[in-house]
Design a protein around this motif. Structure first.
Motif, PDB file in Angstrom:
ATOM      1  N   UNK A 147       0.829  -1.212   0.000  1.00  0.00           N
ATOM      2  CA  UNK A 147       0.000   0.000   0.000  1.00  0.00           C
ATOM      3  C   UNK A 147       0.862   1.262   0.000  1.00  0.00           C
ATOM      4  N   UNK A 148       2.028   1.192   0.659  1.00  0.00           N
ATOM      5  CA  UNK A 148       2.927   2.347   0.624  1.00  0.00           C
ATOM      6  C   UNK A 148       3.321   2.651  -0.813  1.00  0.00           C
ATOM      7  N   UNK A 149       3.640   1.598  -1.565  1.00  0.00           N
ATOM      8  CA  UNK A 149       3.997   1.775  -2.973  1.00  0.00           C
ATOM      9  C   UNK A 149       2.855   2.436  -3.728  1.00  0.00           C
ATOM     10  N   UNK A 150       1.628   1.988  -3.432  1.00  0.00           N
ATOM     11  CA  UNK A 150       0.456   2.563  -4.082  1.00  0.00           C
ATOM     12  C   UNK A 150       0.334   4.056  -3.748  1.00  0.00           C
ATOM     13  N   UNK A 151       0.520   4.394  -2.468  1.00  0.00           N
ATOM     14  CA  UNK A 151       0.379   5.790  -2.046  1.00  0.00           C
ATOM     15  C   UNK A 151       1.460   6.651  -2.702  1.00  0.00           C
ATOM     16  N   UNK A 152       2.694   6.130  -2.734  1.00  0.00           N
ATOM     17  CA  UNK A 152       3.782   6.880  -3.363  1.00  0.00           C
ATOM     18  C   UNK A 152       3.455   7.118  -4.835  1.00  0.00           C
ATOM     19  N   UNK A 153       2.920   6.073  -5.485  1.00  0.00           N
ATOM     20  CA  UNK A 153       2.562   6.233  -6.888  1.00  0.00           C
ATOM     21  C   UNK A 153       1.512   7.322  -7.073  1.00  0.00           C
ATOM     22  N   UNK A 154       0.486   7.305  -6.201  1.00  0.00           N
ATOM     23  CA  UNK A 154      -0.569   8.316  -6.297  1.00  0.00           C
ATOM     24  C   UNK A 154       0.014   9.712  -6.086  1.00  0.00           C
ATOM     25  N   UNK A 155       0.907   9.821  -5.092  1.00  0.00           N
ATOM     26  CA  UNK A 155       1.501  11.110  -4.783  1.00  0.00           C
ATOM     27  C   UNK A 155       2.307  11.619  -5.982  1.00  0.00           C
ATOM     28  N   UNK A 156       3.067  10.701  -6.601  1.00  0.00           N
ATOM     29  CA  UNK A 156       3.873  11.111  -7.751  1.00  0.00           C
ATOM     30  C   UNK A 156       2.987  11.559  -8.903  1.00  0.00           C
ATOM     31  N   UNK A 204       0.224  12.956  -8.768  1.00  0.00           N
ATOM     32  CA  UNK A 204      -0.467  14.218  -8.511  1.00  0.00           C
ATOM     33  C   UNK A 204       0.492  15.404  -8.370  1.00  0.00           C
ATOM     34  N   UNK A 205       1.649  15.164  -7.739  1.00  0.00           N
ATOM     35  CA  UNK A 205       2.469  16.309  -7.340  1.00  0.00           C
ATOM     36  C   UNK A 205       3.816  16.410  -8.062  1.00  0.00           C
ATOM     37  N   UNK A 206       4.148  15.410  -8.863  1.00  0.00           N
ATOM     38  CA  UNK A 206       5.467  15.405  -9.476  1.00  0.00           C
ATOM     39  C   UNK A 206       5.298  15.468 -10.989  1.00  0.00           C
ATOM     40  N   UNK A 207       6.158  16.215 -11.699  1.00  0.00           N
ATOM     41  CA  UNK A 207       6.040  16.261 -13.169  1.00  0.00           C
ATOM     42  C   UNK A 207       5.998  14.868 -13.782  1.00  0.00           C
ATOM     43  N   UNK A 208       5.211  14.735 -14.833  1.00  0.00           N
ATOM     44  CA  UNK A 208       4.975  13.408 -15.428  1.00  0.00           C
ATOM     45  C   UNK A 208       6.272  12.741 -15.869  1.00  0.00           C
ATOM     46  N   UNK A 209       7.261  13.555 -16.242  1.00  0.00           N
ATOM     47  CA  UNK A 209       8.514  12.975 -16.735  1.00  0.00           C
ATOM     48  C   UNK A 209       9.229  12.178 -15.643  1.00  0.00           C
ATOM     49  N   UNK A 210       8.969  12.562 -14.382  1.00  0.00           N
ATOM     50  CA  UNK A 210       9.662  11.885 -13.281  1.00  0.00           C
ATOM     51  C   UNK A 210       8.850  10.741 -12.695  1.00  0.00           C
ATOM     52  N   UNK A 211       7.648  10.524 -13.258  1.00  0.00           N
ATOM     53  CA  UNK A 211       6.739   9.540 -12.660  1.00  0.00           C
ATOM     54  C   UNK A 211       7.394   8.174 -12.474  1.00  0.00           C
ATOM     55  N   UNK A 212       8.176   7.762 -13.480  1.00  0.00           N
ATOM     56  CA  UNK A 212       8.758   6.423 -13.442  1.00  0.00           C
ATOM     57  C   UNK A 212       9.675   6.200 -12.250  1.00  0.00           C
ATOM     58  N   UNK A 213      10.129   7.299 -11.651  1.00  0.00           N
ATOM     59  CA  UNK A 213      11.056   7.130 -10.524  1.00  0.00           C
ATOM     60  C   UNK A 213      10.338   6.893  -9.199  1.00  0.00           C
ATOM     61  N   UNK A 214       8.983   6.913  -9.249  1.00  0.00           N
ATOM     62  CA  UNK A 214       8.254   6.710  -7.997  1.00  0.00           C
ATOM     63  C   UNK A 214       8.675   5.395  -7.341  1.00  0.00           C
TER      64      UNK A 214
END
Lengths: 416, 300
Positions: B48-57, B59-69
């Motif tokens: 679930x932590x992984x899921x939350x981090x993914x959701x946070x990324x 919403x709040x992080x530029x799409x280009x960096x999403x893969x680093x979540x």
């Protein structure tokens, strides 16, 4: 050593005491239940009529069953707002089956004997239905079971508002043979529904010119599909017919995609993946695969537009509807209509009146078949889209007559 | 031929997944002797932590960096697992160190509470985690596909194993932990604070479960009940490997992984489970202490 002995001694005493306490409370509960046994008829004295809503609100099956409770409560609310049934308001009594089949039987008994529920809406797995069946037959209760199942059953005390095999599996196999390929690989969870369904599919394949590339079962909750996928790669089927249940679907589809198999290579048709499950698996790995149901959230009827809108309004914009949810919703309306026709809440009167009752359901008109207490339903096949919804690619045109024992299919002879 | 390679790889892959699941338990159960039925729920917490981090990324992080979540999710899963483990140790486990039956029941209760909590927070249906795009696809060698996700999990399991080995063998804190598990009263009389060591050990074991949960999100379901799917396997591996032996846990995981995939290839998944269980039971008849067992001089 004496220390250890003392330690175990104390444990044993505590265990014995708690076991005794449990046994005592159990006795108390069952004697309370037995008192009710003298008048199992529905309690309809006041301004309200009680009905039971019995689904797993905890445990593995809560994933699916919570939505059914929501749909049933919504139907009850709508009927109540419309004046109720025979002038009485419906009072739902919600119980938790806890994904545990004996608990389902216990709670069903409580609803019938203590609450004197006029009808119970409940169940999801075939195991829970089979556990409740004797309770409803002994107490002459009424169970409305809203999920597609493997057929080969017709209890006088159960109404089946989900599809039986000839309204879902049989037409989908024919469709696959005509459109996707002849060579089938059957995978399923290892319990009653997939094994029964696959027995029927194999007989149908033989009769309609298909071939069987393989047949594999995995335990419920299995999460490693690498070996099974190796077998699939070796056999190179054109179609995978998927009767996996629950979380296993997530693991299977994720790992199938990782192994480099897409919907273009092998078509997977599933019978237990609805809109709700798609969200939990991830749309990106399901796009292009198929599912067979009687209803999709995208089914185009005026009733469905209203149904989806009120479901989302009641439970949140992010919720989705799906086949079992619709069947659960229908069940309440069908029961209410049967009661109105019978002019009574008595189980025998309702059963006698139920045959031929029609309801304009979100998924198209459904009609109760008086002979086997299943419903006429329209069979549909949908392709999963990138937005997590289905695009209907085929439907049966008109509602299909339920045939739980597949008596009208010559190839099914000797199956039951 | 490709099938043989694929199956060999599948065996190692399954072994690495089992190792990740069991590594944390090898500490809490293997070294500390706590029967922690809530271990699976720490796996769930990591997922679930992984899921939350993914959701946070998203919403709040530029799409280009999403893969680093996913890179961020691994240490965070460890921290959340460790935090939960620490709280559980401080509030419950430490009162139950010499009462195995009580700790079995109490931690089982905790596991039910954690499951229901997850259901209240995240809802009853499963949630979906999109694997980072750099893990999509796989390596194709001689007609056999080796998915990157499975290669990644093998690497992650190896890294965790090595890090744990270095911690236990090369750091003062790790050596204290081993001292306490080998002989508690002797360590205590030599000035080691056993309470602190207990809490730290339990937190590390739980944190490793969190990492396992994070790794499993890319292969399997993420829901409130996933812990139950792995808990039995985890105990089985630690017992087979030999209680108290980390190297034994590695061998246990790999041999169960290998045996499981081979058996499943020749029979089916249900039968493979039976064969694996039967083989373990038979093996423990001859070597009750497991593959490798820690030898101590303390009187049992």
């Amino acid at each position: 050593m004496t220390g250890i002995k003392k330690f175990w001694g104390r444990q044993t005493i505590i265990a014995a005491v708690s076991a005794a306490a449990l046994a005592l409370s159990g006795c108390a509960a069952s004697s309370a239940l037995n008192e009710g046994e003298e008048k199992p008829a529905a309690d309809t004295g006041g301004d309200t009529v009680k009905v039971g809503v019995l689904h797993s609100l905890s445990g593995t099956m809560a994933i699916s069953e919570v939505s059914l409770r929501d749909a049933e409560l919504m139907a009850i609310e709508e009927i109540n707002a419309d004046g109720g049934v025979l002038g009485k308001q419906i009072e739902p009594i919600v119980e938790d089956g806890a994904s545990d089949w004996p608990t389902f039987a216990e709670k069903a008994k409580k609803l019938l004997q203590k609450d004197e529920a006029a009808a119970v809406f409940g169940g999801w797995t075939s195991a829970s239905r089979k556990a409740m069946l004797p309770v409803f037959e002994q107490n002459n209760g009424l169970l409305w079971y809203p999920v597609q199942y493997e057929g080969m059953e017709s209890s006088p005390n159960i109404f089946y508002t989900g599809a039986t095999t000839n309204q879902q599996i049989v037409p989908s196999v024919t469709w696959l043979l005509e459109n996707k390929g002849k060579s089938f690989f059957l995978i399923g969870s290892d319990y009653v529904f997939p094994r029964t369904a696959n027995k029927e599919i194999k007989a149908q394949l033989e009769a309609e010119g298909g071939t069987l590339a393989g047949e594999e079962y995995t335990p419920l909750g299995h999460t490693d599909y690498s070996t099974l996928i190796s077998k699939i790669k070796e056999k190179k089927p054109e179609v995978i017919y998927n009767t996996l249940n629950g979380d296993s679907n997530v693991a299977f589809f994720k790992q199938l995609k990782d192994a480099g198999i897409t919907a273009d290579d092998i078509t997977v048709l599933s019978v237990s993946i609805a809109e709700e499950e798609i969200r939990g698996i991830g749309t990106d790995i399901l796009t292009g695969h198929y599912a067979a149901w009687n209803y999709f959230q995208t089914t185009d009827t005026p009733e469905n537009e209203k149904f989806v809108a009120s479901y989302k309004e009641a439970y949140g914009d992010d919720r989705v509807t799906g086949d079992p949810i619709e069947a659960a919703y229908n069940a309440v309306y069908l029961w209410a209509a049967a009661v109105e026709k019978a002019g009574s809440f008595e189980v025998d009167a309702v059963k006698a009146a139920a045959g031929g009752i029609e309801f304009k359901a979100p998924g198209g008109t459904v009609t109760i078949d008086g002979d086997n207490q299943h419903t006429y339903k329209t069979a549909r096949i949908g392709e999963i889209q990138a937005d997590g919804q289905f695009k209907e690619v085929w439907n049966s045109g008109e509602p299909v007559k339920p045939d739980p024992y597949l008596e009208t299919y010559p190839w099914a002879e000797g199956l039951n | 031929m490709a099938v043989v390679f694929t199956q060999l790889f599948n065996g190692i892959s399954l072994g690495s997944i089992l190792l990740l699941i069991a590594l944390g338990l090898a500490i809490t159960f293997g070294l500390m002797n706590v029967i922690n039925m809530a271990h699976g729920e720490f796996i769930m917490a990591g997922a679930y932590t992984t899921y939350v981090v993914q959701q946070a990324f998203s919403h709040y992080v530029p799409a280009a960096l999403f893969d680093y979540y996913y890179i961020a999710a691994i240490p965070l899963s460890f921290l959340i697992g460790a935090l939960l483990g620490f709280i559980l140790e401080k509030t419950l486990i430490r009162f139950l160190y010499h009462r195995p039956l009580d700790s079995l029941l109490a931690t089982w209760g905790v596991s039910l509470i954690l499951q229901q909590a997850a259901r209240s927070i995240f809802g009853a249906p499963n949630v979906a985690v999109t694997a980072p795009s750099w893990l999509d696809g796989g390596l194709t060698i001689a007609g056999a596909v080796f998915p990157y996700k499975r290669l990644f999990i093998i690497a992650l399991a190896a890294v965790c194993m090595i890090a744990l080995y270095l911690y236990l063998d090369k750091t003062a804190a790790g050596r204290k932990m081993r001292a306490v598990t080998l002989n508690r009263s002797m360590a205590s009389s030599l000035g080691v604070s056993t309470k602190k060591v207990d809490a730290a050990a339990f937190a590390i074991g739980s944190g490793l479960a969190g990492i396992a949960g994070c790794a499993l999100t890319i292969l399997g379901p993420i829901g409130s009940t996933i812990g139950m799917y792995y808990i039995v396997d985890a105990f089985m591996i630690v017992i087979l490997g030999g209680i108290g032996s980390l190297v034994g846990t590695v061998f246990g995981a790999l041999s169960i992984g290998m045996l499981g995939t081979v058996a499943e290839f020749w029979t089916g998944a249900s039968m493979a489970k039976v064969i694996v269980f039967a083989a373990i039971i038979a093996f423990l008849q001859f070597k009750p202490a497991g593959l490798l067992s820690a030898r101590t001089r303390s009187l049992e």
